[in-house]
Design a protein around this motif. Structure first.
Motif, short mmCIF file in Angstrom:
data_model
loop_
_atom_site.label_atom_id
_atom_site.label_comp_id
_atom_site.label_asym_id
_atom_site.label_seq_id
_atom_site.Cartn_x
_atom_site.Cartn_y
_atom_site.Cartn_z
N PHE A 265 0.71 -1.29 -0.05
CA PHE A 265 -0.09 0.01 -0.15
C PHE A 265 0.78 1.28 -0.03
O PHE A 265 0.47 2.21 0.46
CB PHE A 265 -1.02 -0.01 1.16
CG PHE A 265 -2.07 -0.84 0.97
CD1 PHE A 265 -3.26 -0.34 0.50
CD2 PHE A 265 -2.18 -2.34 1.03
CE1 PHE A 265 -4.50 -1.04 0.14
CE2 PHE A 265 -3.20 -3.10 0.87
CZ PHE A 265 -4.30 -2.48 0.35
N LEU A 266 2.01 1.09 -0.64
CA LEU A 266 2.96 2.39 -0.44
C LEU A 266 2.24 3.37 -1.42
O LEU A 266 2.39 4.60 -1.19
CB LEU A 266 4.13 1.81 -1.11
CG LEU A 266 5.41 3.21 -1.16
CD1 LEU A 266 5.70 3.63 0.33
CD2 LEU A 266 6.51 2.70 -1.95
N PHE A 267 1.55 3.09 -2.41
CA PHE A 267 1.11 3.98 -3.22
C PHE A 267 -0.09 4.85 -2.88
O PHE A 267 -0.24 6.27 -2.97
CB PHE A 267 0.14 3.22 -4.63
CG PHE A 267 -0.48 3.99 -5.64
CD1 PHE A 267 0.35 5.00 -6.45
CD2 PHE A 267 -1.86 4.08 -5.69
CE1 PHE A 267 -0.42 6.03 -7.25
CE2 PHE A 267 -2.47 4.93 -6.57
CZ PHE A 267 -1.59 5.96 -7.22
N ALA A 268 -0.75 4.36 -1.53
CA ALA A 268 -1.70 5.38 -0.93
C ALA A 268 -0.77 6.46 -0.08
O ALA A 268 -1.12 7.67 -0.11
CB ALA A 268 -2.25 4.47 0.19
N VAL A 269 0.41 6.15 0.43
CA VAL A 269 1.45 6.94 0.91
C VAL A 269 1.64 8.10 -0.06
O VAL A 269 1.57 9.38 0.40
CB VAL A 269 2.54 6.48 1.72
CG1 VAL A 269 3.23 7.51 2.32
CG2 VAL A 269 2.26 5.29 2.72
N MET A 324 -1.98 -0.63 -8.24
CA MET A 324 -2.74 0.86 -8.29
C MET A 324 -4.30 0.47 -8.35
O MET A 324 -5.03 1.29 -7.48
CB MET A 324 -2.39 1.73 -9.39
CG MET A 324 -0.85 2.20 -9.59
SD MET A 324 -0.65 3.20 -10.66
CE MET A 324 1.02 3.58 -10.56
N GLY A 325 -4.76 -0.50 -8.83
CA GLY A 325 -6.06 -0.56 -8.61
C GLY A 325 -6.52 -1.44 -7.67
O GLY A 325 -7.56 -0.90 -7.14
N MET A 326 -5.76 -2.14 -6.65
CA MET A 326 -6.35 -2.61 -5.56
C MET A 326 -6.19 -1.54 -4.41
O MET A 326 -7.05 -1.60 -3.66
CB MET A 326 -5.40 -4.11 -5.15
CG MET A 326 -4.13 -3.57 -4.73
SD MET A 326 -3.10 -5.23 -4.12
CE MET A 326 -1.77 -4.57 -3.26
N VAL A 336 0.03 -7.60 -4.59
CA VAL A 336 0.70 -7.49 -5.52
C VAL A 336 1.50 -6.10 -5.29
O VAL A 336 1.27 -5.01 -5.01
CB VAL A 336 0.24 -7.26 -6.94
CG1 VAL A 336 1.34 -6.85 -8.02
CG2 VAL A 336 -0.48 -8.61 -7.12
N PRO A 337 3.17 -6.15 -5.20
CA PRO A 337 3.71 -4.62 -4.87
C PRO A 337 3.85 -3.84 -6.25
O PRO A 337 3.76 -4.02 -7.23
CB PRO A 337 5.21 -5.27 -4.62
CG PRO A 337 5.30 -6.54 -5.51
CD PRO A 337 4.09 -7.26 -5.56
N LEU A 338 4.10 -2.44 -5.75
CA LEU A 338 4.20 -1.45 -6.82
C LEU A 338 5.69 -1.63 -7.57
O LEU A 338 6.65 -1.49 -6.60
CB LEU A 338 4.00 -0.06 -6.25
CG LEU A 338 3.89 1.12 -7.17
CD1 LEU A 338 2.82 0.66 -8.22
CD2 LEU A 338 3.71 2.38 -6.55
N PRO A 339 5.70 -1.94 -8.64
CA PRO A 339 7.12 -2.10 -9.23
C PRO A 339 8.18 -0.89 -9.06
O PRO A 339 7.83 0.24 -9.12
CB PRO A 339 6.85 -2.34 -10.64
CG PRO A 339 5.45 -1.85 -11.08
CD PRO A 339 4.85 -2.08 -9.75
N PHE A 340 9.19 -1.48 -8.61
CA PHE A 340 10.55 -0.69 -8.28
C PHE A 340 10.17 0.33 -7.17
O PHE A 340 11.23 1.03 -7.05
CB PHE A 340 10.95 0.24 -9.70
CG PHE A 340 11.24 -0.46 -10.74
CD1 PHE A 340 12.21 -1.42 -10.79
CD2 PHE A 340 10.17 -0.87 -11.86
CE1 PHE A 340 12.58 -2.19 -11.92
CE2 PHE A 340 10.56 -1.57 -13.03
CZ PHE A 340 11.69 -2.26 -13.04
N MET A 341 9.06 0.28 -6.41
CA MET A 341 8.80 1.22 -5.34
C MET A 341 8.85 0.59 -4.06
O MET A 341 9.28 1.07 -3.14
CB MET A 341 7.62 2.04 -5.79
CG MET A 341 8.01 3.05 -6.90
SD MET A 341 6.54 4.21 -7.57
CE MET A 341 6.54 4.92 -5.84
#
Length: 371
Positions: A265-269, A324-326, A336-341
């Motif tokens: 959930f790094l994309f949320a941050v 990003m969808g989840m 599923v991790p966010l690639p490279f991040m």
């Protein structure tokens, strides 16, 4: 016996690395840098994660350059043995694997390994090798053989159970079959057949998997349980507004409302701290990464490298789209991790190898422009 010429080998390696695709390399470095900056904010309260990610990036980068300096023909030669080894390890995991939280995904061979991760690369390499060998005499039944090869590891991975990895492996394998010339009528049949199988698939799913689908439809039905991840992620992304709250200023993350904030959930941050503008920039970067991967694949000199390069571009797309969808609440949470991040050693290593293969393909294209 001919003496080994180390200086000549070194010159060849330097010659090859000087011809890698700098745009692809620049995109990967940019995404990794953005990811580390975001992870630093998300994980500043547990610095061991930050230190661990520095090691992960260093290892993945080292492996990436080693792979980039390796001729593509070596990957072609290793495709069959790597696929067989991966299948044997998956079978061994099914029989004598280590179970953690109800999932048997790991195998203890002195160190704990996850064989399903190997198949993210082994399966597309095997299918690309198969179609390369059959390129002169390909027939419709070659696609059936390819689907059979795809089904074996995916079935093992689903049995573990590991839905997220099975999706990534299946996508990489299907991408090779699609780029190998699967007819659109066959694709239509597969779609119709897949939709008709949904009721059966639903009955075969584990309880937690069905709960994830139901939570996707209505996360507020269990706001403190199954829907907690999705609700808090949506609050974080929405509160970022147009330009975000600023680096290190995200309240949802720093007050521990976002679970798994350094990994899945790094994309949320990122969305909370950099807002709509930052998310749009990230989408552009991932789009360019996927597009550049497909461009490199399209210029590749052999059937094997074209199909493998296309599959790797599809892996990048699937990683980013599913994550990003989840996090955004349009797909179930599947880990599923966010690639490279995102934080993670194994996933980053696989992505590093994937990038290295694409860089190796690009180096061969530039070294032999007439091929």
């Amino acid at each position: 016996m001919k003496r080994f010429d180390f200086p000549l080998l070194l010159r060849r390696i330097v010659f090859r690395l000087m011809r890698v695709d700098l745009m692809l390399l620049g995109l990967v470095i940019t995404l990794t840098t953005i990811g580390f900056v975001t992870l630093f904010s998300a994980g500043y309260s547990f610095p061991w994660r930050i230190e661990g990610q520095i090691r992960n990036i260093a290892v993945a980068a080292s492996v990436m350059f080693v792979v980039a300096a390796t001729p593509v023909k070596w990957f072609e030669k290793s495709a069959l043995p790597l696929f067989v080894l991966g299948c044997l390890l998956l079978a061994a995991t099914h029989v004598a694997g280590v179970t953690v939280k109800g999932a048997t995904r790991w195998l203890d061979v002195g160190v704990r390994i996850q064989p399903s991760e190997i198949m993210k690369l082994a399966l597309p390499m095997m299918l690309a090798w198969y179609y390369h060998k059959r390129s002169e005499t390909a027939a419709w039944w070659d696609h059936l053989a390819a689907f059979a090869m795809l089904a074996v590891p995916v079935a093992f991975i689903l049995k573990q159970p590991d839905l997220g990895t099975s999706i990534l492996v299946a996508t990489a394998g299907f991408a090779v079959i699609f780029f190998a010339g699967l007819h659109w009528k066959a694709i239509a049949v597969l779609i119709v057949g897949g939709l008709s199988m949904l009721p059966i698939v639903w009955t075969m799913m584990h309880d937690y998997q069905r709960e994830r689908v139901l939570t996707l439809l209505d996360p507020t039905s269990d706001p403190l349980g199954k829907g907690f991840h999705t609700i808090q992620a949506l609050i974080a992304i929405g509160s970022g507004g147009l330009s975000g709250k600023g680096w290190m200023e995200g309240t949802q993350a720093h007050l521990d409302f976002i679970p798994e904030r350094t990994s899945d959930f790094l994309f949320a941050v990122y969305g909370e701290e950099f807002g709509f503008i930052g998310c749009s920039l990230l989408l552009v970067l991932f789009t360019c990464l996927v597009a550049r991967s497909f461009y490199i694949a399209s210029q590749a000199p052999s059937t094997f490298s074209r199909l493998l390069g296309g599959a790797l571009g599809s892996i990048f797309f699937t990683y980013s789209f599913v994550n990003m969808g989840m996090v955004s609440g349009i797909l179930p949470v599947v880990g599923v991790p966010l690639p490279f991040m995102s934080y993670g050693g194994t996933a980053l290593l696989i992505l590093g190898v994937s990038t290295g293969i694409l860089l190796s393909i690009s180096a061969e294209v530039r070294a032999n422009p007439n091929n």
